[in-house]
Design a protein around this motif. Sequence first.
Motif, PDB file in Angstrom:
ATOM      1  N   VAL A 210      -7.064  14.303   5.905  1.00  0.00           N
ATOM      2  CA  VAL A 210      -7.212  12.763   5.613  1.00  0.00           C
ATOM      3  C   VAL A 210      -6.206  12.310   5.316  1.00  0.00           C
ATOM      4  O   VAL A 210      -4.949  13.146   4.829  1.00  0.00           O
ATOM      5  CB  VAL A 210      -8.394  12.747   4.617  1.00  0.00           C
ATOM      6  N   VAL A 211      -6.017  10.883   5.354  1.00  0.00           N
ATOM      7  CA  VAL A 211      -4.894  10.178   5.042  1.00  0.00           C
ATOM      8  C   VAL A 211      -5.534   9.401   3.582  1.00  0.00           C
ATOM      9  O   VAL A 211      -6.543   8.784   3.790  1.00  0.00           O
ATOM     10  CB  VAL A 211      -4.260   9.290   6.033  1.00  0.00           C
ATOM     11  N   TYR A 212      -4.809   9.476   2.375  1.00  0.00           N
ATOM     12  CA  TYR A 212      -5.265   8.728   1.255  1.00  0.00           C
ATOM     13  C   TYR A 212      -4.483   7.602   1.018  1.00  0.00           C
ATOM     14  O   TYR A 212      -2.994   7.366   1.325  1.00  0.00           O
ATOM     15  CB  TYR A 212      -5.103   9.618  -0.018  1.00  0.00           C
ATOM     16  N   VAL A 213      -5.188   6.485   0.730  1.00  0.00           N
ATOM     17  CA  VAL A 213      -4.283   5.092   0.692  1.00  0.00           C
ATOM     18  C   VAL A 213      -4.849   4.420  -0.613  1.00  0.00           C
ATOM     19  O   VAL A 213      -5.954   4.598  -1.099  1.00  0.00           O
ATOM     20  CB  VAL A 213      -4.877   4.209   1.871  1.00  0.00           C
ATOM     21  N   ARG A 214      -3.809   3.898  -1.220  1.00  0.00           N
ATOM     22  CA  ARG A 214      -4.051   2.986  -2.678  1.00  0.00           C
ATOM     23  C   ARG A 214      -3.114   1.810  -2.716  1.00  0.00           C
ATOM     24  O   ARG A 214      -2.020   1.670  -1.993  1.00  0.00           O
ATOM     25  CB  ARG A 214      -3.875   3.967  -3.694  1.00  0.00           C
TER      26      ARG A 214
ATOM     27  N   ASN B 180      -1.383  -0.411  -8.499  1.00  0.00           N
ATOM     28  CA  ASN B 180      -2.533  -0.100  -9.325  1.00  0.00           C
ATOM     29  C   ASN B 180      -2.928   1.353  -8.838  1.00  0.00           C
ATOM     30  O   ASN B 180      -3.882   1.884  -8.323  1.00  0.00           O
ATOM     31  CB  ASN B 180      -3.795  -0.961  -8.987  1.00  0.00           C
ATOM     32  N   HIS B 181      -1.868   2.428  -9.428  1.00  0.00           N
ATOM     33  CA  HIS B 181      -2.003   3.804  -9.336  1.00  0.00           C
ATOM     34  C   HIS B 181      -3.338   4.431  -9.981  1.00  0.00           C
ATOM     35  O   HIS B 181      -3.628   5.466  -9.249  1.00  0.00           O
ATOM     36  CB  HIS B 181      -0.808   4.607  -9.873  1.00  0.00           C
ATOM     37  N   ASP B 182      -4.088   3.644 -10.876  1.00  0.00           N
ATOM     38  CA  ASP B 182      -5.141   4.388 -11.392  1.00  0.00           C
ATOM     39  C   ASP B 182      -6.418   3.873 -10.638  1.00  0.00           C
ATOM     40  O   ASP B 182      -7.486   3.998 -11.010  1.00  0.00           O
ATOM     41  CB  ASP B 182      -5.306   4.116 -12.685  1.00  0.00           C
TER      42      ASP B 182
ATOM     43  N   VAL C 270       0.768  -1.288  -0.217  1.00  0.00           N
ATOM     44  CA  VAL C 270      -0.129  -0.053  -0.114  1.00  0.00           C
ATOM     45  C   VAL C 270       0.724   1.357   0.013  1.00  0.00           C
ATOM     46  O   VAL C 270       2.037   1.247   0.328  1.00  0.00           O
ATOM     47  CB  VAL C 270      -0.915  -0.054   1.120  1.00  0.00           C
ATOM     48  N   GLU C 271       0.389   2.310  -0.638  1.00  0.00           N
ATOM     49  CA  GLU C 271       0.994   3.801  -0.587  1.00  0.00           C
ATOM     50  C   GLU C 271      -0.077   4.481   0.076  1.00  0.00           C
ATOM     51  O   GLU C 271      -1.428   4.133   0.286  1.00  0.00           O
ATOM     52  CB  GLU C 271       1.173   4.250  -1.813  1.00  0.00           C
ATOM     53  N   ALA C 272       0.490   5.541   0.927  1.00  0.00           N
ATOM     54  CA  ALA C 272      -0.347   6.439   1.660  1.00  0.00           C
ATOM     55  C   ALA C 272       0.145   7.792   1.260  1.00  0.00           C
ATOM     56  O   ALA C 272       1.347   8.135   0.808  1.00  0.00           O
ATOM     57  CB  ALA C 272      -0.113   6.315   2.961  1.00  0.00           C
ATOM     58  N   ALA C 273      -0.778   8.924   1.380  1.00  0.00           N
ATOM     59  CA  ALA C 273      -0.333  10.408   1.211  1.00  0.00           C
ATOM     60  C   ALA C 273      -1.256  11.090   1.956  1.00  0.00           C
ATOM     61  O   ALA C 273      -2.368  10.985   2.281  1.00  0.00           O
ATOM     62  CB  ALA C 273      -0.684  10.878  -0.265  1.00  0.00           C
ATOM     63  N   THR C 274      -0.779  12.078   2.707  1.00  0.00           N
ATOM     64  CA  THR C 274      -1.532  12.865   3.725  1.00  0.00           C
ATOM     65  C   THR C 274      -2.147  14.328   2.971  1.00  0.00           C
ATOM     66  O   THR C 274      -1.395  14.731   2.106  1.00  0.00           O
ATOM     67  CB  THR C 274      -0.603  13.346   4.719  1.00  0.00           C
ATOM     68  N   GLY C 275      -3.469  14.437   3.369  1.00  0.00           N
ATOM     69  CA  GLY C 275      -3.967  15.508   2.939  1.00  0.00           C
ATOM     70  C   GLY C 275      -4.022  16.457   3.938  1.00  0.00           C
ATOM     71  O   GLY C 275      -3.614  16.284   5.194  1.00  0.00           O
ATOM     72  N   THR C 276      -5.085  17.433   3.927  1.00  0.00           N
ATOM     73  CA  THR C 276      -5.321  18.406   4.787  1.00  0.00           C
ATOM     74  C   THR C 276      -5.761  17.656   6.267  1.00  0.00           C
ATOM     75  O   THR C 276      -5.357  18.124   7.369  1.00  0.00           O
ATOM     76  CB  THR C 276      -6.279  19.478   4.403  1.00  0.00           C
TER      77      THR C 276
END
Length: 70
Positions: A37-41, A45-47, A29-35
């Motif tokens: 929230v934390v996004y997970v994908r 499968n980046h799309d 899994v990959e994660a990215a932080t938003g304002t």
Amino acid sequence: MTVQRAAPPVPEGAWFKSSYSSGGGGECVEAATGTEVVYVRDSKNHDGPILALSSKAWTGFVVFTVDRAH
């Protein structure tokens, strides 16, 4: 059900791979932080779908995952 996304919620360079990802083709899994929230994908499968979790939900997920790993 159809899910449509106009644009990614975060820039591509903001994603980071889990430290538990071995790179051996397993569950990654990959994660990215938003304002707020934390996004997970799926790192393979980046799309694909992106989950948006509250900071509290993300913290609970990480604590649960770490506890199960030990």
